[in-house]
Motif scaffolding. Sequence first.
Motif, mmCIF file in Angstrom:
data_model
loop_
_atom_site.group_PDB
_atom_site.id
_atom_site.type_symbol
_atom_site.label_atom_id
_atom_site.label_comp_id
_atom_site.label_asym_id
_atom_site.label_seq_id
_atom_site.Cartn_x
_atom_site.Cartn_y
_atom_site.Cartn_z
ATOM 1 N N ASN A 151 0.952 63.740 41.218
ATOM 2 C CA ASN A 151 2.036 64.416 41.932
ATOM 3 C C ASN A 151 1.741 64.592 43.411
ATOM 4 O O ASN A 151 2.608 65.061 44.160
ATOM 5 C CB ASN A 151 2.286 65.808 41.331
ATOM 6 C CG ASN A 151 2.709 65.782 39.882
ATOM 7 O OD1 ASN A 151 2.144 66.481 39.049
ATOM 8 N ND2 ASN A 151 3.702 64.978 39.559
ATOM 9 N N ASP A 152 0.534 64.230 43.822
ATOM 10 C CA ASP A 152 0.107 64.489 45.196
ATOM 11 C C ASP A 152 -0.717 63.308 45.701
ATOM 12 O O ASP A 152 -1.564 62.779 44.967
ATOM 13 C CB ASP A 152 -0.746 65.763 45.226
ATOM 14 C CG ASP A 152 -1.008 66.258 46.630
ATOM 15 O OD1 ASP A 152 -1.706 65.549 47.397
ATOM 16 O OD2 ASP A 152 -0.539 67.352 46.973
ATOM 17 N N TRP A 172 8.969 65.331 42.918
ATOM 18 C CA TRP A 172 9.370 66.706 42.662
ATOM 19 C C TRP A 172 10.679 66.797 41.872
ATOM 20 O O TRP A 172 10.946 67.777 41.185
ATOM 21 C CB TRP A 172 9.502 67.437 43.995
ATOM 22 C CG TRP A 172 9.747 68.905 43.914
ATOM 23 C CD1 TRP A 172 10.777 69.596 44.485
ATOM 24 C CD2 TRP A 172 8.931 69.897 43.268
ATOM 25 N NE1 TRP A 172 10.669 70.940 44.226
ATOM 26 C CE2 TRP A 172 9.539 71.156 43.478
ATOM 27 C CE3 TRP A 172 7.745 69.834 42.519
ATOM 28 C CZ2 TRP A 172 9.011 72.343 42.974
ATOM 29 C CZ3 TRP A 172 7.211 71.021 42.024
ATOM 30 C CH2 TRP A 172 7.854 72.256 42.249
ATOM 31 N N ARG A 178 5.318 68.734 35.063
ATOM 32 C CA ARG A 178 4.579 68.079 36.122
ATOM 33 C C ARG A 178 3.396 67.400 35.462
ATOM 34 O O ARG A 178 2.622 68.021 34.750
ATOM 35 C CB ARG A 178 4.085 69.099 37.161
ATOM 36 C CG ARG A 178 5.159 70.059 37.684
ATOM 37 C CD ARG A 178 6.351 69.321 38.269
ATOM 38 N NE ARG A 178 5.964 68.515 39.421
ATOM 39 C CZ ARG A 178 6.634 67.449 39.850
ATOM 40 N NH1 ARG A 178 7.701 67.035 39.202
ATOM 41 N NH2 ARG A 178 6.216 66.783 40.900
ATOM 42 N N ASP A 187 5.677 73.646 45.610
ATOM 43 C CA ASP A 187 6.576 72.519 45.787
ATOM 44 C C ASP A 187 5.766 71.274 46.158
ATOM 45 O O ASP A 187 4.729 71.362 46.833
ATOM 46 C CB ASP A 187 7.591 72.801 46.897
ATOM 47 C CG ASP A 187 8.616 73.841 46.497
ATOM 48 O OD1 ASP A 187 8.461 74.449 45.416
ATOM 49 O OD2 ASP A 187 9.567 74.048 47.269
ATOM 50 N N GLN A 188 6.255 70.123 45.715
ATOM 51 C CA GLN A 188 5.562 68.865 45.983
ATOM 52 C C GLN A 188 6.521 67.848 46.587
ATOM 53 O O GLN A 188 7.712 68.127 46.750
ATOM 54 C CB GLN A 188 4.932 68.357 44.675
ATOM 55 C CG GLN A 188 3.830 69.287 44.179
ATOM 56 C CD GLN A 188 3.433 69.033 42.736
ATOM 57 O OE1 GLN A 188 4.242 68.648 41.901
ATOM 58 N NE2 GLN A 188 2.168 69.266 42.438
ATOM 59 N N ARG A 269 10.299 71.086 35.173
ATOM 60 C CA ARG A 269 11.666 71.247 35.670
ATOM 61 C C ARG A 269 12.640 71.297 34.494
ATOM 62 O O ARG A 269 12.664 70.407 33.642
ATOM 63 C CB ARG A 269 12.046 70.111 36.624
ATOM 64 C CG ARG A 269 13.439 70.331 37.258
ATOM 65 C CD ARG A 269 13.764 69.297 38.320
ATOM 66 N NE ARG A 269 12.910 69.410 39.496
ATOM 67 C CZ ARG A 269 13.060 70.283 40.475
ATOM 68 N NH1 ARG A 269 14.048 71.172 40.418
ATOM 69 N NH2 ARG A 269 12.232 70.287 41.502
#
Length: 340
Positions: A151-152, A172, A178, A187-188, A269
């Motif tokens: 995710n990053d 995101w 996630r 938040d990403q 989400r």
Amino acid sequence: MSRVDWSAHPLVLAPMAGDPSTVALAAAVAGEGMFPFLAGAYVTVERLRADIVALRASTSAPFGVNLFAPSPNLPSMLDDARTYAALLDPWAQAAGVALGEPRYDDDGFDTKVAALVELAPAVVSFSFAWPPAETVAALRSAGCEVWVTINDPAEVAWAVELGVDGLVAQGWEAGGHRGGPQDTGEDQLPVRKLVMAVRSLTRLPVMAAGGVMTGGDAHALLSAGATAVAFGTAFLACPEAGTADVHRHSLTHREATTVTRAFTGRSARALVTTWTQRFGPASPAAYPHVHHVTAPLRAHGKATGEAELVHLWAGTGHAQVRELPAAELARLLTAELKTG
């Protein structure tokens, strides 16, 4: 050499654990040239074996399997989950449901890995944590490509060091959990920016995921540097999906989504409900402990059609969902991809 020609399979059916992923759904999209994943999480190893055998009987096309790598079991998680359970308990009692006991488990990880080494699907992907290096080596020796979810952009270097074959860049916008190894609660990056950042750091194949609903969406991500693009929420309304009726209905009858730990103790989400609004701020980072606490209440919500009691996973594009047979939707997405 890669077992998958991604140029021939740029569109992917994402794994959707917890009922939506089915053999029928995977087989239908495979017949139209998409690359399908089976969800190996939240099922027994016997069920996973049976699903793989059944899918192979339905198609000769390549496919993948996703597993949840074991999450950390921090000492504080059990107490945090108990505190959260006490907060939820009056609400559960009002629904006539006894909450589950918080506990840790690894979802039968080792037995599932052993089965995948034996059955050797084309791809095995991992979410939630990094698989051990020996697991990666064993699967690759069996002929599987190994992919991990990030995710990053900062996670790219770790994945490269692990020696994986590809990266799932989950933006995101994505529905459901996630999938990266660090659940920061912050938040990403949106998927397009994440793909571009990841592509600048590695030459590994990159699968984009997050809020993708049309072939035009996929075209934009492929143009941004993605090797392939995964669709999840887009297929939740297909008749072949195992999506609960209350979930299907909610996709087009609720507007907002939120990222919350309210249901499982891990950021995910979902559509906004009374549950997410009332209890989300108090929910701890304690997966899978919270997952086991809330499972009976969520199952009750599915069985009775009470949407406020269900984890309504959905990406930000959920309102664009199309209630079509999976093969028809796959053909439509392919046609949209060609026209950009």
